[in-house]
Design a protein around this motif. Structure first.
Motif, PDB file in Angstrom:
ATOM      1  N   LEU A  33       0.823  -1.215   0.000  1.00 58.31           N
ATOM      2  CA  LEU A  33       0.000   0.000   0.000  1.00 58.31           C
ATOM      3  C   LEU A  33       0.851   1.255   0.000  1.00 58.31           C
ATOM      4  CD1 LEU A  33      -2.664   1.533   0.226  1.00 58.31           C
ATOM      5  CD2 LEU A  33      -2.604   1.137   2.701  1.00 58.31           C
ATOM      6  N   PHE A  34       1.878   1.286   0.867  1.00 59.09           N
ATOM      7  CA  PHE A  34       2.733   2.474   0.907  1.00 59.09           C
ATOM      8  C   PHE A  34       3.423   2.682  -0.429  1.00 59.09           C
ATOM      9  CE2 PHE A  34       6.845   4.534   1.498  1.00 59.09           C
ATOM     10  CZ  PHE A  34       6.456   5.717   2.121  1.00 59.09           C
ATOM     11  N   GLY A  35       3.925   1.602  -1.028  1.00 59.86           N
ATOM     12  CA  GLY A  35       4.601   1.718  -2.310  1.00 59.86           C
ATOM     13  C   GLY A  35       3.686   2.222  -3.406  1.00 59.86           C
ATOM     14  N   VAL A  36       2.464   1.722  -3.430  1.00 57.72           N
ATOM     15  CA  VAL A  36       1.500   2.166  -4.440  1.00 57.72           C
ATOM     16  C   VAL A  36       1.184   3.645  -4.275  1.00 57.72           C
ATOM     17  CG1 VAL A  36      -0.891   1.928  -5.237  1.00 57.72           C
ATOM     18  CG2 VAL A  36       0.482  -0.115  -4.776  1.00 57.72           C
ATOM     19  N   VAL A  37       0.949   4.070  -3.032  1.00 63.57           N
ATOM     20  CA  VAL A  37       0.623   5.475  -2.778  1.00 63.57           C
ATOM     21  C   VAL A  37       1.826   6.369  -3.086  1.00 63.57           C
ATOM     22  CG1 VAL A  37       0.027   7.160  -0.993  1.00 63.57           C
ATOM     23  CG2 VAL A  37      -1.174   4.966  -1.092  1.00 63.57           C
ATOM     24  N   PHE A  38       3.022   5.910  -2.730  1.00 63.22           N
ATOM     25  CA  PHE A  38       4.217   6.726  -2.966  1.00 63.22           C
ATOM     26  C   PHE A  38       4.478   6.900  -4.458  1.00 63.22           C
ATOM     27  CE2 PHE A  38       8.856   7.277  -3.393  1.00 63.22           C
ATOM     28  CZ  PHE A  38       9.005   8.439  -2.652  1.00 63.22           C
ATOM     29  N   VAL A  39       4.378   5.811  -5.215  1.00 67.46           N
ATOM     30  CA  VAL A  39       4.589   5.910  -6.661  1.00 67.46           C
ATOM     31  C   VAL A  39       3.509   6.795  -7.292  1.00 67.46           C
ATOM     32  CG1 VAL A  39       4.642   4.632  -8.849  1.00 67.46           C
ATOM     33  CG2 VAL A  39       5.793   3.712  -6.833  1.00 67.46           C
ATOM     34  N   GLY A  40       2.260   6.637  -6.829  1.00 64.84           N
ATOM     35  CA  GLY A  40       1.195   7.498  -7.329  1.00 64.84           C
ATOM     36  C   GLY A  40       1.440   8.961  -7.012  1.00 64.84           C
ATOM     37  N   PHE A  41       1.959   9.232  -5.810  1.00 66.27           N
ATOM     38  CA  PHE A  41       2.267  10.610  -5.390  1.00 66.27           C
ATOM     39  C   PHE A  41       3.348  11.215  -6.286  1.00 66.27           C
ATOM     40  CE2 PHE A  41       4.515  13.788  -2.921  1.00 66.27           C
ATOM     41  CZ  PHE A  41       3.508  14.482  -2.277  1.00 66.27           C
ATOM     42  N   VAL A  42       4.415  10.464  -6.519  1.00 64.27           N
ATOM     43  CA  VAL A  42       5.515  10.964  -7.347  1.00 64.27           C
ATOM     44  C   VAL A  42       5.058  11.168  -8.787  1.00 64.27           C
ATOM     45  CG1 VAL A  42       7.779  10.388  -8.311  1.00 64.27           C
ATOM     46  CG2 VAL A  42       7.312   9.980  -5.883  1.00 64.27           C
ATOM     47  N   ALA A  43       4.294  10.210  -9.316  1.00 70.80           N
ATOM     48  CA  ALA A  43       3.804  10.337 -10.689  1.00 70.80           C
ATOM     49  C   ALA A  43       2.896  11.547 -10.847  1.00 70.80           C
ATOM     50  CB  ALA A  43       3.061   9.065 -11.094  1.00 70.80           C
ATOM     51  N   ALA A  44       2.095  11.812  -9.810  1.00 72.93           N
ATOM     52  CA  ALA A  44       1.122  12.901  -9.892  1.00 72.93           C
ATOM     53  C   ALA A  44       1.759  14.273  -9.721  1.00 72.93           C
ATOM     54  CB  ALA A  44       0.034  12.706  -8.839  1.00 72.93           C
ATOM     55  N   LEU A  45       2.750  14.370  -8.845  1.00 77.45           N
ATOM     56  CA  LEU A  45       3.248  15.691  -8.434  1.00 77.45           C
ATOM     57  C   LEU A  45       4.670  15.984  -8.874  1.00 77.45           C
ATOM     58  CD1 LEU A  45       1.709  15.687  -4.852  1.00 77.45           C
ATOM     59  CD2 LEU A  45       0.812  16.764  -6.907  1.00 77.45           C
ATOM     60  N   GLY A  46       5.378  14.973  -9.403  1.00 79.20           N
ATOM     61  CA  GLY A  46       6.762  15.197  -9.801  1.00 79.20           C
ATOM     62  C   GLY A  46       6.917  16.273 -10.859  1.00 79.20           C
ATOM     63  N   VAL A 125       9.216  24.243 -20.418  1.00 85.90           N
ATOM     64  CA  VAL A 125       8.647  24.024 -19.088  1.00 85.90           C
ATOM     65  C   VAL A 125       7.378  23.183 -19.185  1.00 85.90           C
ATOM     66  CG1 VAL A 125       7.555  25.153 -17.102  1.00 85.90           C
ATOM     67  CG2 VAL A 125       9.653  26.094 -18.065  1.00 85.90           C
ATOM     68  N   GLY A 126       6.542  23.477 -20.180  1.00 82.36           N
ATOM     69  CA  GLY A 126       5.328  22.685 -20.368  1.00 82.36           C
ATOM     70  C   GLY A 126       5.643  21.235 -20.654  1.00 82.36           C
ATOM     71  N   MET A 127       6.630  20.982 -21.494  1.00 84.27           N
ATOM     72  CA  MET A 127       7.023  19.612 -21.799  1.00 84.27           C
ATOM     73  C   MET A 127       7.546  18.907 -20.551  1.00 84.27           C
ATOM     74  SD  MET A 127       9.983  18.211 -24.407  1.00 84.27           S
ATOM     75  CE  MET A 127      11.268  18.779 -23.271  1.00 84.27           C
ATOM     76  N   LEU A 128       8.421  19.575 -19.786  1.00 85.59           N
ATOM     77  CA  LEU A 128       8.983  18.972 -18.578  1.00 85.59           C
ATOM     78  C   LEU A 128       7.893  18.688 -17.548  1.00 85.59           C
ATOM     79  CD1 LEU A 128      12.250  21.088 -18.183  1.00 85.59           C
ATOM     80  CD2 LEU A 128      12.064  18.683 -18.842  1.00 85.59           C
ATOM     81  N   THR A 129       6.899  19.571 -17.463  1.00 77.96           N
ATOM     82  CA  THR A 129       5.790  19.343 -16.541  1.00 77.96           C
ATOM     83  C   THR A 129       5.025  18.082 -16.930  1.00 77.96           C
ATOM     84  OG1 THR A 129       5.554  21.740 -16.235  1.00 77.96           O
ATOM     85  CG2 THR A 129       3.730  20.360 -15.495  1.00 77.96           C
ATOM     86  N   GLY A 130       4.826  17.904 -18.233  1.00 80.95           N
ATOM     87  CA  GLY A 130       4.080  16.745 -18.703  1.00 80.95           C
ATOM     88  C   GLY A 130       4.813  15.434 -18.511  1.00 80.95           C
ATOM     89  N   ILE A 131       6.134  15.423 -18.737  1.00 83.31           N
ATOM     90  CA  ILE A 131       6.865  14.159 -18.705  1.00 83.31           C
ATOM     91  C   ILE A 131       7.475  13.848 -17.341  1.00 83.31           C
ATOM     92  CG2 ILE A 131       7.415  14.429 -21.152  1.00 83.31           C
ATOM     93  CD1 ILE A 131      10.282  15.091 -20.375  1.00 83.31           C
ATOM     94  N   GLY A 132       7.531  14.843 -16.440  1.00 84.28           N
ATOM     95  CA  GLY A 132       8.228  14.645 -15.171  1.00 84.28           C
ATOM     96  C   GLY A 132       7.634  13.554 -14.304  1.00 84.28           C
ATOM     97  N   GLY A 133       6.300  13.513 -14.199  1.00 85.97           N
ATOM     98  CA  GLY A 133       5.659  12.504 -13.366  1.00 85.97           C
ATOM     99  C   GLY A 133       5.854  11.101 -13.901  1.00 85.97           C
ATOM    100  N   GLY A 134       5.702  10.936 -15.216  1.00 82.72           N
ATOM    101  CA  GLY A 134       5.900   9.621 -15.817  1.00 82.72           C
ATOM    102  C   GLY A 134       7.335   9.149 -15.691  1.00 82.72           C
ATOM    103  N   LEU A 135       8.271  10.091 -15.769  1.00 83.73           N
ATOM    104  CA  LEU A 135       9.685   9.744 -15.608  1.00 83.73           C
ATOM    105  C   LEU A 135       9.939   9.184 -14.210  1.00 83.73           C
ATOM    106  CD1 LEU A 135      12.554   9.891 -16.855  1.00 83.73           C
ATOM    107  CD2 LEU A 135      12.735  12.179 -15.875  1.00 83.73           C
ATOM    108  N   GLY A 136       9.400   9.869 -13.189  1.00 79.98           N
ATOM    109  CA  GLY A 136       9.563   9.389 -11.816  1.00 79.98           C
ATOM    110  C   GLY A 136       8.886   8.047 -11.592  1.00 79.98           C
ATOM    111  N   ARG A 137       7.701   7.868 -12.147  1.00 76.92           N
ATOM    112  CA  ARG A 137       6.976   6.600 -12.012  1.00 76.92           C
ATOM    113  C   ARG A 137       7.771   5.441 -12.584  1.00 76.92           C
ATOM    114  NH1 ARG A 137       2.990   6.867 -16.206  1.00 76.92           N
ATOM    115  NH2 ARG A 137       4.802   6.132 -17.395  1.00 76.92           N
ATOM    116  N   ASP A 138       8.309   5.629 -13.791  1.00 72.92           N
ATOM    117  CA  ASP A 138       9.035   4.544 -14.445  1.00 72.92           C
ATOM    118  C   ASP A 138      10.322   4.194 -13.696  1.00 72.92           C
ATOM    119  OD1 ASP A 138       7.072   4.430 -16.347  1.00 72.92           O
ATOM    120  OD2 ASP A 138       8.150   5.616 -17.829  1.00 72.92           O
TER     121      ASP A 138
END
Length: 216
Positions: A33-46, A125-138
């Motif tokens: 559960l913690f891992g799922v929430v943490f990865v979701g948090f990073v993907a959403a807000l990174g 900046v717009g591009m980095l905002t879009g790809i940053g969360g997915g980068l952290g998730r992966d």
């Protein structure tokens, strides 16, 4: 609805869909559960954190406004709880990721323009905002980041960011034109996945074998 309210709602929707994307990817990797929430948090807000640091908005909204963190955590927890009912999880991850890419690209570009970042910088900046969360998730789930593969991902974000900057230059920053820019990114990403479009990759050829013995 004011522009600031619409931007906030779009931001929170982007947080929710990216959190669902990250949490779904973590569920596939069988994290707790913690891992799922943490990865979701990073993907959403990174991506948003990266955006705010670039435009010198501190503390980042992810930490300054509780609604961002709460949306990411709640969405991730819901995915963890209800994931058995999500059919074809991989397809769900890809569609949610495309939606998050589109929303975050548009809102990130707008925030950069509001911070008086020049057009070229606002596109980046717009591009980095879009790809940053997915980068952290992966990275957290042990995958090669999508942005580094052959798939059209960062290019879709850059096209959308350029469209937003162009619309801003024409004075067309209402909900309809910005929604069209988000749909452009979303559609381009999904079509690229469907048709397996990819960026060029280097071609490696084995070195020719020398004829005869090596020179003494």
């Amino acid at each position: 609805m004011t522009t600031s309210t619409a931007l906030l709602l779009a931001d929170l929707v982007g947080v929710a869909v990216f959190a669902a994307s990250g949490a779904s990817a973590a569920v596939v990797k069988r994290l707790d559960l913690f891992g799922v929430v943490f990865v979701g948090f990073v993907a959403a807000l990174g991506g948003g954190i990266l955006r705010d640091l670039v435009v010198d908005e501190v503390p980042p909204l992810a930490f300054a406004d509780w609604r961002y963190a709460a949306t990411a955590v709640l969405t991730s927890a819901i995915v963890f709880r209800w994931h058995p009912h999500l059919a074809r999880l991989r397809t769900t991850v890809l569609v949610l990721d495309a939606a998050g890419l589109a929303l975050f690209t548009v809102t990130g570009t707008l925030r950069a323009l509001d911070a008086q970042v020049p057009p070229v910088g606002a596109c980046l900046v717009g591009m980095l905002t879009g790809i940053g969360g997915g980068l952290g998730r992966d990275l957290l789930t042990g995958e090669i980041p999508v942005v580094l593969r052959r798939e059209i991902y960062a290019v879709a974000a850059l096209v959308g960011a350029t469209a937003v900057v162009a619309l801003d230059g024409l004075g067309r920053t209402g909900p309809a034109p910005l929604t069209a820019a988000a749909v452009l990114v979303f559609g381009l990403r999904l079509v690229a996945l469907r048709r397996r479009w990819s960026a060029p990759v280097p071609t490696f050829r084995p070195p020719p074998h020398a004829d005869g013995p090596p020179a003494s």
